[in-house]
Design an enzyme around this catalytic site. Structure first.
Site, PDB file in Angstrom:
ATOM      1  N   LEU A   1     173.269 -13.997   6.326  1.00 34.29           N
ATOM      2  CA  LEU A   1     172.129 -14.358   5.480  1.00 34.29           C
ATOM      3  C   LEU A   1     172.412 -14.228   4.001  1.00 34.29           C
ATOM      4  O   LEU A   1     171.700 -14.795   3.182  1.00 34.29           O
ATOM      5  CB  LEU A   1     170.937 -13.432   5.792  1.00 34.29           C
ATOM      6  N   ALA A   2     173.423 -13.435   3.678  1.00 32.92           N
ATOM      7  CA  ALA A   2     173.590 -13.062   2.280  1.00 32.92           C
ATOM      8  C   ALA A   2     175.035 -12.719   1.965  1.00 32.92           C
ATOM      9  O   ALA A   2     175.833 -12.491   2.866  1.00 32.92           O
ATOM     10  CB  ALA A   2     172.718 -11.837   1.994  1.00 32.92           C
ATOM     11  N   GLN A   3     175.319 -12.665   0.668  1.00 37.28           N
ATOM     12  CA  GLN A   3     176.594 -12.109   0.249  1.00 37.28           C
ATOM     13  C   GLN A   3     176.299 -10.917  -0.649  1.00 37.28           C
ATOM     14  O   GLN A   3     175.237 -10.828  -1.257  1.00 37.28           O
ATOM     15  CB  GLN A   3     177.448 -13.147  -0.443  1.00 37.28           C
ATOM     16  N   VAL A   4     177.275 -10.016  -0.693  1.00 37.39           N
ATOM     17  CA  VAL A   4     177.044  -8.745  -1.362  1.00 37.39           C
ATOM     18  C   VAL A   4     178.024  -8.585  -2.525  1.00 37.39           C
ATOM     19  O   VAL A   4     179.229  -8.791  -2.367  1.00 37.39           O
ATOM     20  CB  VAL A   4     177.187  -7.578  -0.360  1.00 37.39           C
TER      21      VAL A   4
ATOM     22  N   ASP B   1     170.572  -4.175  15.134  1.00 34.47           N
ATOM     23  CA  ASP B   1     171.739  -5.051  14.929  1.00 34.47           C
ATOM     24  C   ASP B   1     173.039  -4.262  14.745  1.00 34.47           C
ATOM     25  O   ASP B   1     173.755  -4.469  13.753  1.00 34.47           O
ATOM     26  CB  ASP B   1     171.447  -5.919  13.693  1.00 34.47           C
TER      27      ASP B   1
ATOM     28  N   LYS C   1     172.756  -7.275  -2.472  1.00 33.40           N
ATOM     29  CA  LYS C   1     172.766  -8.266  -1.393  1.00 33.40           C
ATOM     30  C   LYS C   1     171.906  -9.441  -1.826  1.00 33.40           C
ATOM     31  O   LYS C   1     170.700  -9.293  -2.045  1.00 33.40           O
ATOM     32  CB  LYS C   1     172.227  -7.598  -0.121  1.00 33.40           C
TER      33      LYS C   1
HETATM   34  N1  LIG Z   1     175.383  -0.404   0.459  1.00 30.99           N
HETATM   35  C1  LIG Z   1     176.525  -1.001   0.768  1.00 30.99           C
HETATM   36  N2  LIG Z   1     177.705  -0.421   0.497  1.00 30.99           N
HETATM   37  C2  LIG Z   1     178.869  -1.027   0.807  1.00 30.99           C
HETATM   38  N3  LIG Z   1     178.984  -2.232   1.406  1.00 30.99           N
HETATM   39  C3  LIG Z   1     177.840  -2.879   1.716  1.00 30.99           C
HETATM   40  C4  LIG Z   1     176.553  -2.306   1.429  1.00 30.99           C
HETATM   41  N4  LIG Z   1     175.619  -3.170   1.859  1.00 30.99           N
HETATM   42  C5  LIG Z   1     176.273  -4.220   2.393  1.00 30.99           C
HETATM   43  N5  LIG Z   1     177.613  -4.066   2.320  1.00 30.99           N
HETATM   44  C6  LIG Z   1     178.639  -4.997   2.834  1.00 30.99           C
HETATM   45  O1  LIG Z   1     178.070  -6.296   2.875  1.00 30.99           O
HETATM   46  C7  LIG Z   1     178.106  -6.838   4.198  1.00 30.99           C
HETATM   47  C8  LIG Z   1     176.906  -7.748   4.419  1.00 30.99           C
HETATM   48  O2  LIG Z   1     175.693  -7.051   4.244  1.00 30.99           O
HETATM   49  P1  LIG Z   1     174.541  -7.164   5.311  1.00 30.99           P
HETATM   50  O3  LIG Z   1     175.075  -6.771   6.628  1.00 30.99           O
HETATM   51  O4  LIG Z   1     173.369  -6.407   4.813  1.00 30.99           O
HETATM   52  O5  LIG Z   1     174.259  -8.755   5.262  1.00 30.99           O
HETATM   53  P2  LIG Z   1     173.586  -9.720   6.341  1.00 30.99           P
HETATM   54  O6  LIG Z   1     173.785 -11.117   5.897  1.00 30.99           O
HETATM   55  O7  LIG Z   1     172.164  -9.287   6.566  1.00 30.99           O
HETATM   56  O8  LIG Z   1     174.416  -9.407   7.634  1.00 30.99           O
HETATM   57  P3  LIG Z   1     174.196  -9.898   9.145  1.00 30.99           P
HETATM   58  O9  LIG Z   1     174.940 -11.147   9.256  1.00 30.99           O
HETATM   59  O10 LIG Z   1     174.784  -8.752   9.891  1.00 30.99           O
HETATM   60  O11 LIG Z   1     172.713 -10.047   9.353  1.00 30.99           O
HETATM   61  C9  LIG Z   1     178.195  -5.637   5.109  1.00 30.99           C
HETATM   62  O12 LIG Z   1     178.833  -5.984   6.312  1.00 30.99           O
HETATM   63  C10 LIG Z   1     179.040  -4.676   4.271  1.00 30.99           C
HETATM   64  O13 LIG Z   1     180.417  -4.986   4.414  1.00 30.99           O
END
Ligand SMILES: Nc1ncnc2c1ncn2[C@@H]1O[C@H](COP(=O)(O)OP(=O)(O)OP(=O)(O)O)[C@@H](O)[C@H]1O
Ligand SMILES: [Mg+2]
Length: 451
Positions: free
Chosen positions: A140-143, A289, A157
Site C-alpha cells: 500500500l505504501a513506501q517508507v 498480518d 509511510k
Molecule cells: N517504524 C519503522 N521502522 C523501520 N522500518 C519500517 C518502519 N515502518 C515500516 N518500515 C519498513 O517499511 C516496510 C513497509 O511498511 P508497512 O508494512 O507498514 O507497509 P504496507 O504497505 O502496509 O505493508 P503490507 O504490504 O504488509 O500491507 C516494512 O516492511 C518495513 O521494512
C-alpha cells in the site's frame, strides 16, 4: 452502479477488464506448464523433479511480474504465499518474498505530491533529512526515513497515490469471481469472505486508524518487555501518511542474521505464539498480518510488530467461545467442541456434528504424528482428502466472518514457525490462556442461569 467501498472510483472499464484478463491469462499459462509435465510419461522421477522445480521458479517469476504490474490485492496474495514456508514450494518463497517489503517503488515526485496533499507542505518543510529513496515498499505504501523537526528518527509511510482506485477495482473484480464460484460450488458460501474483505481492505487505507490500532495493541501488550511497537508521531500523521519511530532491526525470516546476533529463533517463535494467544484470547484485538515483512527482531530477543493496517476486533462472546473451542480441542472433548463451534457461528447442512468434529480434528492432524507447531506438508494431502470426504457428505454451510482473520493468522504463524524451526510446545503454551477465558465464559453462563 455499485456503491464505492473505499470511497474512490474504480479504474476505467478498459483497465478493469485488462486486469481481469491479465490475471486469467497468467494462471492459464501456469496451469498448462504443470499439465505438460504431468502428462509427459517419459520422464524419470529425477527428471520430473527437476522440471517441476524449474517450472516453479518460472511460474513464480510470472506471478511476480504480474503482481508488480497490477499491484493491489495481488501483492497481498503473494505476501501470503511467500510466508507459507510450511506448505509453499521453496522456489515460490524465494521469488515472492521480495514482495513483502521490496516492491518496485514509486518516483519521489509522487511521494512529494501525497505529502503536499495531506499537509500542504513539501517533505523538506515537514521533516529534516527526508531520504529521496525509500527504505522499503510494500503493498500500500513506501517508507522513507527522516527526522522530525524536534529531532526524532522516524519512518514515514506514504500511501501510493491511486492505490485506493486499484483496490476498489480489485474488490469489484473479486466479487465477480465469487459470484461465478458460488454457481460452481454450491456447498460453500464464498460471500462471507467477500463481506469481510470489503470491510477490511478500505480500513487499511486509513493510516490514522492504523496508528490508533497500533497504540491499542501496544497498550494491551505493554507488560511484555520482549515485544515492541513503534510509537506514532501524530503531528506528522494523516490519513495517507503515517509517521512512526524508526526501528532498525533484523527481519524475522533472516535466520542467518538472527543466529549471527546470538538470537535463538525458537525463543522468537515462543514470543510470537504468546503474543497471539494474548491478543486473540485475552484482549480480542489483534494484528492480523504477521507476514515476515511486518515482523522484526532486536537482541534480547525483542519482537517488533509493524503495520497494524489489518487489525481485528472480536466480539466478546466470539472470543470466549473461541477459547472454549480451543480447550475442547485440546481435551478432545467432541461434545464441547461442537457446542463451541455452533456458538461462534458454524453451521452444517445436515446439522450432524461429524463435520465439525472432523474440522477440529484436522487442526491436530495437520501437525503430523509428532504434533509439530506448523503444518506438516507430508501429511497434508492425506488429511485434506479425509476432511474433504467428510465435508462433502455434510458441508459446512456457514462460517462466521470473524474467524477468517484468525485463520489468516494461523496460516501465517504456521509458515513462520516452520521458518524459525520452532519446537514450541503449542498445547502447553496455549492452554493457560484458553482455559482462563473458557473459565470466564463458564462463570458468566452460570451467573446467567442463577440470576
Ligand atoms: N517504524 C519503522 N521502522 C523501520 N522500518 C519500517 C518502519 N515502518 C515500516 N518500515 C519498513 O517499511 C516496510 C513497509 O511498511 P508497512 O508494512 O507498514 O507497509 P504496507 O504497505 O502496509 O505493508 P503490507 O504490504 O504488509 O500491507 C516494512 O516492511 C518495513 O521494512
Ligand atoms: Mg507491511
Amino acid at each position: 452502479m455499485a456503491k464505492s467501498l473505499t470511497g474512490s472510483k474504480p479504474l476505467p472499464p478498459h483497465q478493469r477488464i485488462k486486469r481481469f484478463l491479465d490475471v486469467g491469462w497468467t494462471f492459464l499459462v501456469i496451469y498448462l506448464t504443470y499439465k505438460r509435465i504431468q502428462r509427459n510419461k517419459k520422464l524419470t522421477p529425477a527428471q520430473r523433479e527437476r522440471r517441476l522445480s524449474q517450472a516453479h521458479t518460472k511460474n513464480a517469476e510470472r506471478i511476480y511480474g504480474l503482481a508488480t504490474r497490477l499491484e493491489g490485492m495481488l501483492i497481498k496474495t503473494c505476501q501470503f504465499i511467500s510466508s507459507r514456508a510450511d506448505v509453499a514450494p521453496t522456489e515460490y518463497i524465494a521469488v515472492l518474498s521480495r514482495l513483502q517489503d521490496s516492491v518496485p517503488a514509486r518516483p519521489y515526485s509522487q511521494v512529494v505530491a501525497v505529502i503536499r496533499g495531506e499537509f500542504g507542505k513539501h517533505p523538506d518543510e515537514l521533516f529534516d533529512g527526508f531520504t529521496r529513496a525509500p527504505i522499503a515498499s510494500a503493498s500500500l505504501a513506501q517508507v522513507h526515513r527522516a527526522r522530525t523537526k524536534d529531532g526524532h528518527d522516524v519512518a514515514v509511510k506514504v500511501q501510493y497515490p491511486g492505490i485506493d482506485r486499484i483496490l476498489e477495482t480489485d474488490l469489484r473484480n473479486i466479487a465477480i469471481l465469487v459470484k461465478i464460484l458460488a454457481r460452481i460450488e454450491k456447498n460453500f458460501d464464498f460471500r462471507i469472505m467477500m463481506r469481510e474483505l470489503n470491510k477490511d481492505m478500505p480500513r487499511e487505507l486509513d493510516f490514522e486508524l492504523e496508528g490508533r490500532s497500533s497504540e491499542r495493541v501496544a497498550k494491551d501488550l505493554a507488560h511484555r518487555h520482549d515485544i515492541r511497537i513503534p510509537k506514532v508521531h501524530w503531528a506528522e500523521t494523516r490519513r495517507r501518511v503515517l509517521t512512526t519511530e524508526f526501528i532498525e532491526a533484523t527481519k524475522i525470516s533472516d535466520i542467518e542474521a538472527l543466529l549471527a546476533e546470538g538470537i535463538d529463533p525458537n525463543q522468537v517463535a515462543l514470543i510470537m505464539t504468546e503474543a497471539y494467544c494474548e491478543q486473540i484470547l485475552v484482549h480480542g484485538f489483534f494484528h492480523a498480518d504477521p507476514h515476515p515483512g511486518n515482523l522484526f527482531v532486536l537482541p534480547g530477543p525483542v519482537v517488533v510488530f509493524l503495520d497494524f493496517g489489518l487489525s481485528k476486533e472480536l466480539p466478546e462472546s466470539f472470543r470466549l467461545n473461541y477459547a472454549k473451542l480451543i480447550t475442547a480441542l485440546i481435551a478432545q472433548d467432541n461434545e464441547r467442541m461442537v457446542s463451541a463451534f455452533r456458538a461462534i457461528g458454524f453451521k452444517t447442512k445436515s446439522d450432524d456434528p461429524e463435520s465439525l468434529v472432523a474440522l477440529g480434528q484436522s487442526f491436530f492432524d495437520y501437525g503430523g504424528m509428532d504434533n509439530k507447531p506448523y503444518v506438516d506438508a507430508d501429511v497434508m494431502p492425506e488429511v485434506n482428502e479425509r476432511l474433504s470426504r467428510i465435508l462433502q457428505a455434510n458441508p459446512v454451510t456457514e462460517i462466521p466472518g470473524d474467524i477468517l482473520l484468525i485463520f489468516r493468522v494461523l496460516g501465517l504463524m504456521s509458515g513462520l514457525q516452520k521458518r524459525l524451526d520452532s519446537r514450541v510446545d503449542m498445547v502447553g503454551t496455549i492452554t493457560p490462556y484458553a482455559e482462563e477465558q473458557a473459565q470466564k465464559l463458564l462463570e458468566m453462563t452460570q451467573g446467567d442461569a442463577a440470576g
